[in-house]
Write a protein that holds these residues in place. Structure first.
Motif, PDB file in Angstrom:
ATOM      1  N   MET A 158      18.001  36.212-112.759  1.00 22.77           N
ATOM      2  CA  MET A 158      17.938  36.427-111.313  1.00 22.77           C
ATOM      3  C   MET A 158      16.647  37.137-110.928  1.00 22.77           C
ATOM      4  O   MET A 158      16.029  36.832-109.913  1.00 22.77           O
ATOM      5  N   ILE A 176      16.297  36.203-100.093  1.00 18.59           N
ATOM      6  CA  ILE A 176      16.424  36.333-101.543  1.00 18.59           C
ATOM      7  C   ILE A 176      17.500  37.365-101.876  1.00 18.59           C
ATOM      8  O   ILE A 176      18.380  37.131-102.708  1.00 18.59           O
ATOM      9  N   ILE A 177      17.429  38.516-101.172  1.00 20.89           N
ATOM     10  CA  ILE A 177      18.399  39.584-101.433  1.00 20.89           C
ATOM     11  C   ILE A 177      19.826  39.095-101.154  1.00 20.89           C
ATOM     12  O   ILE A 177      20.726  39.256-101.984  1.00 20.89           O
ATOM     13  N   MET A 180      20.909  36.365-103.725  1.00 23.09           N
ATOM     14  CA  MET A 180      21.200  36.911-105.048  1.00 23.09           C
ATOM     15  C   MET A 180      22.465  37.770-105.010  1.00 23.09           C
ATOM     16  O   MET A 180      23.205  37.833-105.990  1.00 23.09           O
ATOM     17  N   GLY A 181      22.695  38.431-103.877  1.00 26.33           N
ATOM     18  CA  GLY A 181      23.929  39.207-103.736  1.00 26.33           C
ATOM     19  C   GLY A 181      25.154  38.304-103.835  1.00 26.33           C
ATOM     20  O   GLY A 181      26.112  38.603-104.544  1.00 26.33           O
ATOM     21  N   GLY A 184      25.434  36.924-107.332  1.00 25.48           N
ATOM     22  CA  GLY A 184      25.916  37.999-108.200  1.00 25.48           C
ATOM     23  C   GLY A 184      27.411  38.205-108.060  1.00 25.48           C
ATOM     24  O   GLY A 184      28.125  38.370-109.050  1.00 25.48           O
TER      25      GLY A 184
END
Lengths: 189, 213
Positions: A158, A176-177, A180-181, A184
């Motif tokens: 990641m 992106i944050i 990816m959250g 995840g």
């Protein structure tokens, strides 16, 4: 007194930070360690939170640390601590500034501080990365000995993908944050 | 955040001119402190004095303050949850990549020549590997930077400035001499000498100021 400790810690951070929020992270990290206020993991949670919330990183950090450690009063004290240096310095200096920032001492100091800021931000990246990508301190012997066990593959992937997206594809950081959250939550959760 | 402040203050509210805003940003960046608060204090103070500065600072702090407290309380009530932990893992992994990228970007922008490189890498290593206080590293960087600046550009510039000042004062001397000779040529009236004296005093004051700089 716990409030004095918190105030002093954030006052120091406010008074010595140059170059914006990210360069401030190592100061905050070392501060919370020095005073034993929070663990590495909690610190990296804080960084994660300030990435998804608006506002200055320093204020986010002060509120988070103060609130977790000493409730609402702690949050207020910490935020005041990080704010007062800025406020006082700008009020006093704003009155006789124009010839101030072209003078040789200021330019000399910044010849040194700008590169240091880049180093500080790099250090901040490592401090956050260490808590999710690796199981050992990156500059330790254990890291090299247990190289295979010390790397967490999915977060590392990641990390690489995020870096690629922001550096090469110029994707907005907030996407992106958030992306990816979500990934995840599904993959690591 | 800065472009946002700039748009608001200059374009929408017209509190400061574009040039003033640039000054403000330069000052806010060259002084220690939280950048957003520095800028808010400066703009508030410029526009409405101490209370203005107070109001602007409160304005920039409060949203962060409230949002973080709400989030912490919310996360606390949810408690241990594997999805949230997973989301945090993802966000942290992404955040490390983003932060690393900003370090590289900043590095590319400001790190030119061997000295800045050395300083950037050295400060990175001694913080990460030896956990040296970041405050000490900043102070050390400022000290080394000042020495380097003085040894390279600084002394040269100071010399150039001195020469400029010398030339300037020489020119002023010429003008002064000319005006004096002009005075001598003309027949003296009652008011002229007074006026001349004033000019001389002005020129002298100017010369002194120029020499100091």
């Amino acid at each position: 007194m716990i409030y004095i400790t918190i105030f002093y810690m954030f006052f120091r951070i406010g008074a010595f930070s140059f170059g914006g929020g990210l360069a401030m992270l190592p100061l905050i990290f070392q501060g919370v360690q020095e005073f034993g206020i929070m663990s590495k993991e909690e610190f990296s949670n804080l960084v994660a939170l300030s990435q998804v919330t608006p506002g200055p990183v320093a204020v986010n950090a002060a509120t988070y640390v103060g609130f977790n450690f000493a409730g609402l009063a702690g949050a207020i004290v910490a935020t005041l601590g990080v704010t007062i240096p800025s406020f006082v310095i700008m009020l006093i200096v704003a009155n006789f500034v124009k010839r101030f920032y072209y003078s040789w001492p200021i330019r000399g100091i910044f010849t040194g501080i700008r590169p240091v800021t880049a180093g500080l931000i790099g250090a901040a990246a490592v401090m956050v990365a260490e808590t999710v990508l690796f199981n050992y301190h990156i500059f330790s012997l254990a890291f090299i000995i247990n190289l295979w066990d010390s790397i967490n593959p999915i977060p590392c992937l990641m990390f690489v993908v995020s870096f690629f997206f922001v550096a090469k594809m110029k994707v907005s950081p907030i996407f992106i944050i958030l992306g990816m959250g979500m990934i995840g939550a599904l993959v690591c959760g | 955040m800065l472009p946002f402040i700039q748009r608001m203050v200059v374009d929408k509210k017209r509190w400061l001119s574009e040039a003033e805003m640039l000054d403000c940003i330069a000052i806010a960046q060259s002084l220690p402190g939280v950048l957003a608060i520095n800028t808010a204090t400066y703009v508030g103070n410029r526009k409405a004095g101490f209370l203005g500065a107070l109001a602007a600072t409160m304005g920039v702090i409060l949203p962060s303050f409230i949002i973080i407290i709400l989030l912490v309380v919310l996360l606390g009530t949810i408690g241990e949850n594997s999805y949230i932990e997973g989301a945090f893992t993802g966000i942290k992994a992404a955040a490390s990549g983003l932060i690393l990228y900003s370090a590289i970007k900043l590095g590319k922008g400001v790190v030119k020549g061997w000295f800045p490189w050395l300083l950037a890498i050295l400060s990175f290593i001694i913080i990460v590997a030896f956990n040296v206080s970041a405050i000490l590293v900043i102070l050390g960087g400022a000290l080394l930077g000042t020495i380097y600046f003085l040894l390279t550009t600084g002394l040269k510039e100071i010399r150039i400035e001195k020469n400029l000042a010398k030339e300037k004062s020489a020119q002023e001397q010429k003008i002064y001499d000319k005006s004096k000779s002009a005075e001598v040529e003309k027949p003296a009236e009652d008011q002229k000498p007074n006026k001349g004296n004033c000019k001389n005093a002005d020129l002298n004051a100017h010369k002194k100021g120029g020499g100091k700089e």
